[in-house]
Write a protein that holds these residues in place. Sequence first.
Motif, PDB file in Angstrom:
ATOM      1  N   GLY A  43       0.828  -1.198   0.000  1.00 27.77           N
ATOM      2  CA  GLY A  43       0.000   0.000   0.000  1.00 27.77           C
ATOM      3  C   GLY A  43       0.857   1.241   0.000  1.00 27.77           C
ATOM      4  O   GLY A  43       1.986   1.248   0.490  1.00 27.77           O
ATOM      5  N   LEU A  53       0.026   7.583   3.097  1.00 28.25           N
ATOM      6  CA  LEU A  53      -0.894   8.707   2.935  1.00 28.25           C
ATOM      7  C   LEU A  53      -0.191   9.924   2.386  1.00 28.25           C
ATOM      8  O   LEU A  53      -0.722  10.637   1.549  1.00 28.25           O
ATOM      9  CB  LEU A  53      -1.535   9.055   4.291  1.00 28.25           C
ATOM     10  CG  LEU A  53      -2.472   8.011   4.903  1.00 28.25           C
ATOM     11  CD1 LEU A  53      -3.016   8.549   6.217  1.00 28.25           C
ATOM     12  CD2 LEU A  53      -3.604   7.688   3.967  1.00 28.25           C
ATOM     13  N   ASP A 111       1.415   7.049   8.771  1.00 28.44           N
ATOM     14  CA  ASP A 111       1.173   5.860   7.953  1.00 28.44           C
ATOM     15  C   ASP A 111       2.191   4.778   8.248  1.00 28.44           C
ATOM     16  O   ASP A 111       1.854   3.597   8.321  1.00 28.44           O
ATOM     17  CB  ASP A 111       1.222   6.230   6.473  1.00 28.44           C
ATOM     18  CG  ASP A 111       0.655   5.120   5.614  1.00 28.44           C
ATOM     19  OD1 ASP A 111       1.358   4.690   4.688  1.00 28.44           O
ATOM     20  OD2 ASP A 111      -0.482   4.688   5.873  1.00 28.44           O
ATOM     21  N   GLY A 144       1.261   2.874  11.141  1.00 23.38           N
ATOM     22  CA  GLY A 144       0.046   2.093  11.026  1.00 23.38           C
ATOM     23  C   GLY A 144      -1.181   2.847  11.464  1.00 23.38           C
ATOM     24  O   GLY A 144      -2.271   2.265  11.555  1.00 23.38           O
ATOM     25  N   ALA A 177      -3.709   6.656  11.557  1.00 22.32           N
ATOM     26  CA  ALA A 177      -4.285   7.636  10.650  1.00 22.32           C
ATOM     27  C   ALA A 177      -3.422   8.884  10.617  1.00 22.32           C
ATOM     28  O   ALA A 177      -2.674   9.181  11.540  1.00 22.32           O
ATOM     29  CB  ALA A 177      -5.696   7.995  11.106  1.00 22.32           C
ATOM     30  N   ARG A 195      -6.434   0.944  -1.321  1.00 27.31           N
ATOM     31  CA  ARG A 195      -7.643   0.365  -0.736  1.00 27.31           C
ATOM     32  C   ARG A 195      -8.899   1.117  -1.152  1.00 27.31           C
ATOM     33  O   ARG A 195     -10.010   0.654  -0.919  1.00 27.31           O
ATOM     34  CB  ARG A 195      -7.519   0.365   0.792  1.00 27.31           C
ATOM     35  CG  ARG A 195      -6.430  -0.547   1.304  1.00 27.31           C
ATOM     36  CD  ARG A 195      -6.192  -0.384   2.799  1.00 27.31           C
ATOM     37  NE  ARG A 195      -7.377  -0.692   3.579  1.00 27.31           N
ATOM     38  CZ  ARG A 195      -7.442  -0.572   4.898  1.00 27.31           C
ATOM     39  NH1 ARG A 195      -6.378  -0.135   5.571  1.00 27.31           N
ATOM     40  NH2 ARG A 195      -8.532  -0.870   5.547  1.00 27.31           N
ATOM     41  N   HIS A 231      -8.666   6.381  -0.376  1.00 27.33           N
ATOM     42  CA  HIS A 231      -7.673   5.514   0.253  1.00 27.33           C
ATOM     43  C   HIS A 231      -7.277   6.075   1.623  1.00 27.33           C
ATOM     44  O   HIS A 231      -7.233   5.342   2.621  1.00 27.33           O
ATOM     45  CB  HIS A 231      -6.448   5.402  -0.648  1.00 27.33           C
ATOM     46  CG  HIS A 231      -5.290   4.662  -0.034  1.00 27.33           C
ATOM     47  ND1 HIS A 231      -5.209   3.298  -0.016  1.00 27.33           N
ATOM     48  CD2 HIS A 231      -4.166   5.122   0.590  1.00 27.33           C
ATOM     49  CE1 HIS A 231      -4.084   2.926   0.595  1.00 27.33           C
ATOM     50  NE2 HIS A 231      -3.438   4.016   0.961  1.00 27.33           N
ATOM     51  N   LYS A 249      -8.084   4.279   5.343  1.00 31.36           N
ATOM     52  CA  LYS A 249      -6.994   3.998   6.273  1.00 31.36           C
ATOM     53  C   LYS A 249      -7.184   4.740   7.594  1.00 31.36           C
ATOM     54  O   LYS A 249      -6.651   4.321   8.625  1.00 31.36           O
ATOM     55  CB  LYS A 249      -5.651   4.347   5.644  1.00 31.36           C
ATOM     56  CG  LYS A 249      -5.221   3.379   4.546  1.00 31.36           C
ATOM     57  CD  LYS A 249      -3.853   3.720   3.989  1.00 31.36           C
ATOM     58  CE  LYS A 249      -2.743   3.421   4.975  1.00 31.36           C
ATOM     59  NZ  LYS A 249      -2.576   1.968   5.213  1.00 31.36           N
ATOM     60  N   ASN A 290     -10.093   5.081   9.041  1.00 33.20           N
ATOM     61  CA  ASN A 290     -11.380   4.621   9.577  1.00 33.20           C
ATOM     62  C   ASN A 290     -12.543   5.527   9.208  1.00 33.20           C
ATOM     63  O   ASN A 290     -13.437   5.785  10.015  1.00 33.20           O
ATOM     64  CB  ASN A 290     -11.302   4.458  11.107  1.00 33.20           C
ATOM     65  CG  ASN A 290     -10.278   3.422  11.525  1.00 33.20           C
ATOM     66  OD1 ASN A 290     -10.224   2.337  10.959  1.00 33.20           O
ATOM     67  ND2 ASN A 290      -9.445   3.764  12.501  1.00 33.20           N
TER      68      ASN A 290
END
Length: 484
Positions: free
Chosen positions: A32, A35, A49, A52, A54, A270, A450, A454, A456
Amino acid sequence: MHDENATPVPDDSADGYSRRAMLRGVGVAGAGLGLGALTGGTAHADAADRAGGAASPAAGQATDAAPARKGETMIGVPFERRGTVRVGMIGLGNRGDGMVDLFLAMPGVQVVALCDPVKEKTARAAKKVSDAGQPAPATYTKGEDDFENLCKRGDIDFVYVATPWDWHFEMAKTAMLNGKHVGVECPIALRLDQLWELVDLSERTRRHCMQLENCCYGRNEMRVLRMAHAGKFGRLLHGAGAYIHDLRGLMFDPHYYEGPWRRLWHTRLRGDLYPNHGFGPVANYMDINRGDRVTHISSFGTPSLGLAEYREAKMPHGDPSWKETYIESDRTISLVQTAKGRVIRLEHDVSTPHPYSRINSLGGTKGVFEDYPERIYIEPDHTNDNWGDFSKYADWDHWLWKEHSNPPGGHGGMDYIMVFRLMQCMRLGLVPDFDVYDAATWTSPVPLSHASIKANGTPQPIPDFTRGLWEKARSGVDSQKPEG
């Protein structure tokens, strides 16, 4: 009404521009994109990012800030009037090869040059040009950078790009830097900083850079557009658009696409990979960038299961696809808010069994239209909760569809209508129906959906690519028939 209901064909190309593009993506395949890379955001976004989590609110807000304008706006800028439009075409796979036929069918258009590193495809397209009675076109087949030489020619007015997505930004940029107007298949770029750069370049070079969104020229879409502008739906409240198209077989077909470039994007992002077909028409209905603007997007995605299950059932072990890890949501659902409080729903799904649909819905205080199948319910025409027959509203067809009632070409004729209108605007020196600001807006859900998934579903600001000029009403696809 749409041909693609019966025989859906992807609105993109398969051509030779894949090998270097795939090498570019090796570092992100299966993991991936960050961001920050997608949104052109700050180091805060990159750090979040990598951890892991936001992106921070500050990083999100950074994407909404408009950089300083690099030139005068391109809003309302007409093409230079010309007797003949000289076209160069880059990418001659499934999509590009079919579009050669349409450009050759246009009055006052000459196909001057063709480019594709797959020599057989270029030769096939060149034969079409010669068979149509035009001079033999120049051909560019010497590697993946030969498109640059096409763009340097002094006898081209418009460059058409139909290559894998990885190349769209670079080719649009090169065309404008060489003084050419450019039209690009969807999506026009993959990152927000790239979208801003195309906006800046269009303003600085005074060249138009357009997302060639053919669905804006569908018969149903243009009829609904005219009805909406006439107030038949009342005050507009909500709309929806989508790209729902089962592409599993084509994405695993070793012959349909030139390499696995399209499938590999499912290992990288995503969010909504292909929002333009649904977003463009609804944006037109609501006069986005022409009196309203989109402000935020919130996106949600399902698990990524469809491609892996298809591979398990259809592909032999040892096939290169078994090395891929898919992260693209099988179904992405986004809600887009506008400055006037309207809501647009966007959906994307190419990985599960489903009949073709773009949803194409519009609702207001006097009623609603929904497509796939087409149906309408507006006051005072309809009562008792029974859908009405949309075919009875044929008088509302756009003048382009009245003038070309049975157009040739794919996608129900919308491709022909789009190319005819674009070439007409160039020949007559008219303002194009849409511009670089529309291109950037319609493509912005790619990186922003995307980022939102990521985070939420956290709303992501959509930049005002017009830099404040969206409030002024102006014409668009709902055009008047020109004289001459």
